[in-house]
Enzyme design. Structure first.
Site, mmCIF file in Angstrom:
data_model
loop_
_atom_site.group_PDB
_atom_site.id
_atom_site.type_symbol
_atom_site.label_atom_id
_atom_site.label_comp_id
_atom_site.label_asym_id
_atom_site.label_seq_id
_atom_site.Cartn_x
_atom_site.Cartn_y
_atom_site.Cartn_z
ATOM 1 N N ASP A 1 -12.437 1.039 11.186
ATOM 2 C CA ASP A 1 -11.943 0.353 9.606
ATOM 3 C C ASP A 1 -10.834 -0.167 9.546
ATOM 4 O OD1 ASP A 1 -12.815 1.427 6.207
ATOM 5 O OD2 ASP A 1 -11.397 0.020 6.994
ATOM 6 N N MET A 2 -10.803 -1.729 9.559
ATOM 7 C CA MET A 2 -9.702 -2.457 9.333
ATOM 8 C C MET A 2 -8.723 -2.003 8.206
ATOM 9 S SD MET A 2 -10.278 -4.352 11.914
ATOM 10 C CE MET A 2 -9.074 -5.785 11.886
ATOM 11 N N ASP B 1 -15.538 -4.979 6.927
ATOM 12 C CA ASP B 1 -14.358 -4.714 7.669
ATOM 13 C C ASP B 1 -14.471 -3.163 8.470
ATOM 14 O OD1 ASP B 1 -13.862 -2.778 5.628
ATOM 15 O OD2 ASP B 1 -11.658 -2.843 6.211
ATOM 16 N N GLU B 2 -15.781 -2.769 8.614
ATOM 17 C CA GLU B 2 -15.874 -1.340 9.032
ATOM 18 C C GLU B 2 -17.504 -1.300 9.767
ATOM 19 O OE1 GLU B 2 -16.536 1.744 6.350
ATOM 20 O OE2 GLU B 2 -16.685 0.384 4.853
HETATM 21 P P1 TTP Z 1 -11.788 -1.097 2.429
HETATM 22 O O1 TTP Z 1 -11.964 -0.854 3.979
HETATM 23 O O2 TTP Z 1 -12.190 -0.267 1.394
HETATM 24 O O3 TTP Z 1 -10.348 -1.622 2.092
HETATM 25 P P2 TTP Z 1 -9.083 -1.987 2.969
HETATM 26 O O4 TTP Z 1 -9.476 -2.401 4.379
HETATM 27 O O5 TTP Z 1 -8.301 -3.214 1.972
HETATM 28 O O6 TTP Z 1 -7.968 -1.003 3.177
HETATM 29 P P3 TTP Z 1 -8.023 0.518 3.829
HETATM 30 O O7 TTP Z 1 -6.720 0.145 4.925
HETATM 31 O O8 TTP Z 1 -8.084 1.514 3.113
HETATM 32 O O9 TTP Z 1 -9.342 0.339 4.662
HETATM 33 O O10 TTP Z 1 -12.448 -2.800 2.053
HETATM 34 C C1 TTP Z 1 -12.364 -3.752 3.062
HETATM 35 C C2 TTP Z 1 -12.211 -5.190 2.270
HETATM 36 O O11 TTP Z 1 -13.238 -5.316 1.308
HETATM 37 C C3 TTP Z 1 -10.788 -4.923 1.159
HETATM 38 O O12 TTP Z 1 -9.690 -5.477 2.153
HETATM 39 C C4 TTP Z 1 -11.264 -5.871 0.291
HETATM 40 C C5 TTP Z 1 -12.732 -5.767 0.057
HETATM 41 N N1 TTP Z 1 -13.132 -4.944 -1.203
HETATM 42 C C6 TTP Z 1 -13.091 -5.451 -2.333
HETATM 43 O O13 TTP Z 1 -13.238 -6.598 -2.490
HETATM 44 N N2 TTP Z 1 -13.420 -4.510 -3.306
HETATM 45 C C7 TTP Z 1 -13.479 -3.095 -3.434
HETATM 46 O O14 TTP Z 1 -13.313 -2.580 -4.566
HETATM 47 C C8 TTP Z 1 -12.989 -2.562 -2.223
HETATM 48 C C9 TTP Z 1 -13.057 -1.182 -2.074
HETATM 49 C C10 TTP Z 1 -12.901 -3.493 -1.081
HETATM 50 MG MG MG Z 2 -10.710 -1.011 5.490
#
Ligand code: TTP
Ligand code: MG
Length: 385
Positions: A9-10, A103-104
């Site tokens: 996961d990014m 991103d995952e």
């Molecule tokens: P995530 O992997 O949940 O979050 P993240 O990558 O920003 O942070 P983390 O380091 O905790 O993994 O989500 C990936 C992307 O998806 C995030 O950058 C933006 C988008 N996203 C939204 O647009 N709305 C949301 O509610 C969530 C959770 C994510």
């Molecule tokens: Mg992420």
């Protein structure tokens, strides 16, 4: 057979892409999301998270918590391009890759583990490749199943790497709050607390009948998770798939009641196909074609996931309001995309009464459809004997 699953996961994905492309933002609090009055935070850089800013929060709240942050409107095209890059890297590291979101992904590295003894070293190589090709960091979890792998990648964020060995699972889970069990939201957590159940160990040790009072039919699957058991397989290509149904009408439809009836029928067809495959989708798309072939689509996303007919139908009606139907309708279509394993989407479903009721009713109807065929019970009309 023992399995090894990797979850990648990014970190702060949208925000880190922004910081990468605008080096002057490095080290600063960055908030990406809708900038209008009613905007919502998509994500925040780790510098902004220190102030309490997080995904899905109203942008107005984020501005109050961290006025000095740099606020940026999302550029989905750029994120999508990076997403394609990382997914391509994953494919080079594992034979089975299941993208979960932009991103995952889950990677099944069971086979690789037979040849590569040093799994953390393998994960480090993957992280290094991502860094070289995208200048971004990812967090990786390696564990015997999906639930634990996702837990592990999240636990050591950002730029993390964690491996969970089977022999450490019970000890690791025992002291954690029950909220770590996928599907237990805040409301359920509170309800469990009123029975004195706060940790996973307490959940495990509580009498089944007591648990059932709070978590109903999901008790069994929560108990499996609480014991570190999750048999879901890594399923490639789910992201790309969609489930939809469209109808072209012999005579154009003008009557809004009739259009609603058709939507209900389509929602039932799509819902049934989703449930038959135990899939749940994040996005619903309505397609309408006018008599002159002009075609419009409208989509909406839900973190609850499209799974039940009623929910698909309700959202389809909302989408309908965004399209002018007065010109007449030649075709209507409903499609659910961004599909996931139904169990994976439970995170936002709490167990309030309506969810229970919907699922009971749906299970009864689905059982009939399974036995007698799909047409048995559409629109609530039974065929003549
Ligand atoms: P995530 O992997 O949940 O979050 P993240 O990558 O920003 O942070 P983390 O380091 O905790 O993994 O989500 C990936 C992307 O998806 C995030 O950058 C933006 C988008 N996203 C939204 O647009 N709305 C949301 O509610 C969530 C959770 C994510
Ligand atoms: Mg992420």
């Amino acid at each position: 057979m023992d399995r090894w699953i990797m979850h990648v996961d990014m970190d702060a994905f949208y925000a880190c892409v922004e910081q990468r492309d605008k080096p002057e933002l490095k080290g600063l609090p960055v908030v990406v999301g809708g900038l209008g009055n009613r905007g919502v935070v998509s994500t925040a850089s780790y510098e902004a998270r220190v102030f309490g800013v997080h995904s899905a929060m109203p942008m107005s709240t984020a501005r109050k918590l961290c006025p000095e942050a740099i606020f940026i409107s999302p550029d989905h095209k750029r994120y999508k391009a990076v997403s394609e890059q990382i997914m391509a890297i994953f494919t080079g590291f594992a034979p089975l890759v299941e993208p979960l979101s932009i991103d995952e992904a889950f990677l099944d590295i069971t086979g690789i583990s037979k040849a590569v003894a040093d799994l953390p070293g393998y994960a480090l190589a993957l992280k290094k490749r991502i860094k070289e090709q995208t200048q971004l960091t990812a967090s990786v979890g390696i564990a015997p199943n999906k639930f634990l792998a996702k837990f592990a990648s999240d636990y050591k964020k950002p730029d993390g790497l964690m491996l969970i060995k089977p022999e450490n699972v019970q000890e690791l889970l025992a002291p954690l709050p029950v909220g770590y069990l996928v599907g237990i939201g805040k409301a359920t957590q509170k309800a469990l607390k009123s029975f004195g159940i706060e940790t996973i160990e307490q959940f495990r040790k509580t009498d089944y009948r007591v648990l059932e009072k709070v978590t109903g039919k999901q008790t069994e699957s929560f108990l499996l998770l609480a014991n570190g058991i999750d048999e879901r397989q890594v399923q490639p290509d789910r992201e790309a798939k969609s489930i939809g149904k469209e109808n072209t009408y012999e005579q154009d439809l003008y009557d809004s009641e009739q259009i609603r009836q058709e939507l209900l029928m389509l929602a039932q067809k799509v819902g049934w196909r989703l449930r038959r495959e135990n899939l749940c989708g994040q996005t619903l798309t309505l397609k309408v074609r006018y008599p002159d072939f002009e075609t419009h689509t409208r989509s909406s996303s839900s973190s609850f996931g499209f799974y039940y007919d009623e929910y698909i139908y309700k959202e389809a009606l909302n989408l309908c309001k965004k399209i002018n139907l007065k010109k007449g309708v030649r075709l209507i279509g409903l499609t659910v995309s961004k599909l996931h394993d139904n169990n994976q989407m439970m995170t936002s479903l709490d167990f309030d009464g309506s969810e229970e009721l919907q699922s009971k009713r749906t299970r009864a109807v689905d059982a009939l459809k399974k036995r007698f065929g799909e047409s048995i019970i559409n629109k609530g009309v039974l065929p003549e004997e």
